[in-house]
Write a protein that holds these residues in place. Structure first.
Motif, mmCIF file in Angstrom:
data_model
loop_
_atom_site.group_PDB
_atom_site.id
_atom_site.type_symbol
_atom_site.label_atom_id
_atom_site.label_comp_id
_atom_site.label_asym_id
_atom_site.label_seq_id
_atom_site.Cartn_x
_atom_site.Cartn_y
_atom_site.Cartn_z
ATOM 1 N N GLU A 1 -56.081 41.060 -34.463
ATOM 2 C CA GLU A 1 -56.203 40.392 -33.171
ATOM 3 C C GLU A 1 -57.387 39.436 -33.155
ATOM 4 O O GLU A 1 -57.306 38.336 -32.605
ATOM 5 C CB GLU A 1 -56.349 41.422 -32.059
ATOM 6 N N GLN A 2 -58.476 39.846 -33.777
ATOM 7 C CA GLN A 2 -59.655 38.985 -33.837
ATOM 8 C C GLN A 2 -59.374 37.740 -34.680
ATOM 9 O O GLN A 2 -59.818 36.650 -34.335
ATOM 10 C CB GLN A 2 -60.845 39.765 -34.408
ATOM 11 N N LYS A 3 -58.624 37.910 -35.754
ATOM 12 C CA LYS A 3 -58.271 36.771 -36.597
ATOM 13 C C LYS A 3 -57.383 35.794 -35.821
ATOM 14 O O LYS A 3 -57.591 34.578 -35.880
ATOM 15 C CB LYS A 3 -57.537 37.250 -37.847
ATOM 16 N N ASN A 4 -56.406 36.312 -35.096
ATOM 17 C CA ASN A 4 -55.543 35.461 -34.279
ATOM 18 C C ASN A 4 -56.334 34.758 -33.182
ATOM 19 O O ASN A 4 -56.091 33.583 -32.889
ATOM 20 C CB ASN A 4 -54.413 36.277 -33.655
ATOM 21 N N PHE A 5 -57.271 35.458 -32.608
ATOM 22 C CA PHE A 5 -58.086 34.861 -31.561
ATOM 23 C C PHE A 5 -58.953 33.738 -32.117
ATOM 24 O O PHE A 5 -59.148 32.716 -31.456
ATOM 25 C CB PHE A 5 -58.938 35.924 -30.882
ATOM 26 N N SER A 6 -59.468 33.895 -33.311
ATOM 27 C CA SER A 6 -60.280 32.826 -33.907
ATOM 28 C C SER A 6 -59.434 31.584 -34.168
ATOM 29 O O SER A 6 -59.910 30.457 -34.008
ATOM 30 C CB SER A 6 -60.955 33.305 -35.187
ATOM 31 N N LYS A 7 -58.173 31.764 -34.544
ATOM 32 C CA LYS A 7 -57.278 30.625 -34.719
ATOM 33 C C LYS A 7 -57.032 29.918 -33.388
ATOM 34 O O LYS A 7 -56.964 28.697 -33.328
ATOM 35 C CB LYS A 7 -55.950 31.079 -35.322
#
Length: 75
Positions: free
Chosen positions: A35-41
């Protein structure tokens, strides 16, 4: 016997829980990282809002409102 007493006293003093329904036992770190990776994108795309999908924009707006300085008037 002495060891068991020290173990229980340590648990009591540190407020540790042996309950498996506790949030610390059930926390899914792999899902959180994804989720954090998707949020950074999504944050990278935030420079140009028109390139974001509707779901990405919704996530972006929810995070933006959480970080805002203004009070919540919906209460």
């Amino acid at each position: 016997m002495r060891l068991i007493f020290y173990l229980f006293s340590l648990l009591f003093i540190s407020n540790c829980s042996l309950n498996k329904d506790s949030q610390y036992w059930t926390e899914d770190t792999i899902k959180k990282k994804d989720e954090q990776k998707n949020f950074s994108k999504i944050l990278e795309k935030s420079k140009d809002i028109t390139s974001m999908t509707l779901e990405e924009y919704k996530i972006y707006i929810e995070d933006y409102t959480k970080k805002s300085k203004y009070p919540d008037i919906s209460k």
